[in-house]
Write a protein that holds these residues in place. Structure first.
Motif, PDB file in Angstrom:
ATOM      1  N   ARG A 112       0.834  -1.199   0.000  1.00 45.09           N
ATOM      2  CA  ARG A 112       0.000   0.000   0.000  1.00 45.09           C
ATOM      3  C   ARG A 112       0.873   1.256   0.000  1.00 45.09           C
ATOM      4  N   LEU A 113       1.948   1.216   0.757  1.00 45.54           N
ATOM      5  CA  LEU A 113       2.879   2.341   0.828  1.00 45.54           C
ATOM      6  C   LEU A 113       3.547   2.565  -0.531  1.00 45.54           C
ATOM      7  N   GLU A 114       3.931   1.476  -1.169  1.00 49.49           N
ATOM      8  CA  GLU A 114       4.564   1.570  -2.498  1.00 49.49           C
ATOM      9  C   GLU A 114       3.596   2.174  -3.508  1.00 49.49           C
ATOM     10  N   LYS A 115       2.340   1.756  -3.456  1.00 46.78           N
ATOM     11  CA  LYS A 115       1.321   2.286  -4.374  1.00 46.78           C
ATOM     12  C   LYS A 115       1.131   3.779  -4.132  1.00 46.78           C
ATOM     13  N   ALA A 116       1.125   4.188  -2.862  1.00 47.07           N
ATOM     14  CA  ALA A 116       0.980   5.609  -2.527  1.00 47.07           C
ATOM     15  C   ALA A 116       2.182   6.408  -3.027  1.00 47.07           C
ATOM     16  N   LYS A 117       3.378   5.842  -2.902  1.00 41.80           N
ATOM     17  CA  LYS A 117       4.581   6.517  -3.405  1.00 41.80           C
ATOM     18  C   LYS A 117       4.515   6.687  -4.918  1.00 41.80           C
ATOM     19  N   GLN A 118       4.063   5.635  -5.611  1.00 41.48           N
ATOM     20  CA  GLN A 118       3.940   5.702  -7.070  1.00 41.48           C
ATOM     21  C   GLN A 118       2.932   6.771  -7.470  1.00 41.48           C
ATOM     22  N   ARG A 119       1.812   6.807  -6.762  1.00 38.59           N
ATOM     23  CA  ARG A 119       0.777   7.793  -7.065  1.00 38.59           C
ATOM     24  C   ARG A 119       1.314   9.202  -6.842  1.00 38.59           C
ATOM     25  N   SER A 120       2.052   9.385  -5.751  1.00 37.96           N
ATOM     26  CA  SER A 120       2.618  10.688  -5.433  1.00 37.96           C
ATOM     27  C   SER A 120       3.655  11.108  -6.479  1.00 37.96           C
ATOM     28  N   ALA A 121       4.504  10.171  -6.876  1.00 33.64           N
ATOM     29  CA  ALA A 121       5.518  10.464  -7.894  1.00 33.64           C
ATOM     30  C   ALA A 121       4.857  10.816  -9.227  1.00 33.64           C
ATOM     31  N   GLN A 122       3.785  10.118  -9.559  1.00 30.38           N
ATOM     32  CA  GLN A 122       3.067  10.383 -10.814  1.00 30.38           C
ATOM     33  C   GLN A 122       2.447  11.772 -10.775  1.00 30.38           C
ATOM     34  N   GLN A 123       1.895  12.137  -9.620  1.00 30.29           N
ATOM     35  CA  GLN A 123       1.282  13.450  -9.468  1.00 30.29           C
ATOM     36  C   GLN A 123       2.340  14.558  -9.572  1.00 30.29           C
ATOM     37  N   GLU A 124       3.499  14.344  -8.956  1.00 26.83           N
ATOM     38  CA  GLU A 124       4.576  15.337  -9.036  1.00 26.83           C
ATOM     39  C   GLU A 124       5.059  15.500 -10.470  1.00 26.83           C
ATOM     40  N   LEU A 125       5.180  14.391 -11.179  1.00 26.22           N
ATOM     41  CA  LEU A 125       5.597  14.438 -12.583  1.00 26.22           C
ATOM     42  C   LEU A 125       4.594  15.233 -13.408  1.00 26.22           C
ATOM     43  N   LYS A 126       3.320  14.982 -13.173  1.00 27.89           N
ATOM     44  CA  LYS A 126       2.263  15.695 -13.892  1.00 27.89           C
ATOM     45  C   LYS A 126       2.347  17.190 -13.636  1.00 27.89           C
ATOM     46  N   GLN A 127       2.547  17.568 -12.365  1.00 35.38           N
ATOM     47  CA  GLN A 127       2.645  18.984 -12.009  1.00 35.38           C
ATOM     48  C   GLN A 127       3.858  19.632 -12.660  1.00 35.38           C
ATOM     49  N   ARG A 128       4.994  18.920 -12.657  1.00 39.37           N
ATOM     50  CA  ARG A 128       6.207  19.467 -13.261  1.00 39.37           C
ATOM     51  C   ARG A 128       6.022  19.650 -14.770  1.00 39.37           C
ATOM     52  N   GLN A 129       5.419  18.656 -15.417  1.00 41.44           N
ATOM     53  CA  GLN A 129       5.191  18.745 -16.851  1.00 41.44           C
ATOM     54  C   GLN A 129       4.260  19.909 -17.179  1.00 41.44           C
ATOM     55  N   ARG A 130       3.242  20.077 -16.346  1.00 43.21           N
ATOM     56  CA  ARG A 130       2.299  21.173 -16.558  1.00 43.21           C
ATOM     57  C   ARG A 130       3.016  22.520 -16.440  1.00 43.21           C
ATOM     58  N   ALA A 131       3.876  22.656 -15.428  1.00 45.23           N
ATOM     59  CA  ALA A 131       4.633  23.895 -15.238  1.00 45.23           C
ATOM     60  C   ALA A 131       5.558  24.151 -16.424  1.00 45.23           C
ATOM     61  N   GLU A 132       6.186  23.084 -16.927  1.00 44.45           N
ATOM     62  CA  GLU A 132       7.082  23.224 -18.082  1.00 44.45           C
ATOM     63  C   GLU A 132       6.300  23.640 -19.325  1.00 44.45           C
ATOM     64  N   ILE A 133       5.124  23.089 -19.493  1.00 45.37           N
ATOM     65  CA  ILE A 133       4.294  23.443 -20.655  1.00 45.37           C
ATOM     66  C   ILE A 133       3.896  24.911 -20.590  1.00 45.37           C
ATOM     67  N   TYR A 134       3.475  25.363 -19.396  1.00 43.78           N
ATOM     68  CA  TYR A 134       3.111  26.776 -19.246  1.00 43.78           C
ATOM     69  C   TYR A 134       4.312  27.680 -19.505  1.00 43.78           C
ATOM     70  N   ALA A 135       5.488  27.304 -19.015  1.00 46.85           N
ATOM     71  CA  ALA A 135       6.696  28.109 -19.233  1.00 46.85           C
ATOM     72  C   ALA A 135       7.045  28.165 -20.722  1.00 46.85           C
ATOM     73  N   LEU A 136       6.957  27.021 -21.386  1.00 45.45           N
ATOM     74  CA  LEU A 136       7.248  26.983 -22.818  1.00 45.45           C
ATOM     75  C   LEU A 136       6.242  27.825 -23.597  1.00 45.45           C
ATOM     76  N   ASN A 137       4.988  27.744 -23.203  1.00 50.00           N
ATOM     77  CA  ASN A 137       3.952  28.526 -23.866  1.00 50.00           C
ATOM     78  C   ASN A 137       4.227  30.020 -23.720  1.00 50.00           C
TER      79      ASN A 137
END
Length: 68
Positions: free
Chosen positions: A20-45
């Protein structure tokens, strides 16, 4: 034959705390990646919009110069 046997859902084994802890870590890492990608897209735009505006301004000046 038991008519309810086919319709009965098998229960999954409860997850181990480590799983369960591993799944939560994966979910958290995926969410952080999504946020970073979104920030990069806005910066590029923003950068691309500024570049487009500079090119448009340059084009306008060029057209004014050739029209005079």
């Amino acid at each position: 034959m038991d008519p309810g046997a086919g319709a009965r859902k098998e229960r999954q084994k409860p997850r181990e705390p480590a799983a369960r802890l591993e799944k939560a870590k994966q979910r958290s890492a995926q969410q952080e990646l999504k946020q970073r990608q979104r920030a990069e897209i806005y910066a590029l735009n923003r950068v691309m919009t500024e570049l487009e505006q500079q090119q448009f301004d340059s084009f306008c000046k060029q057209m004014q110069a050739s029209g005079e």
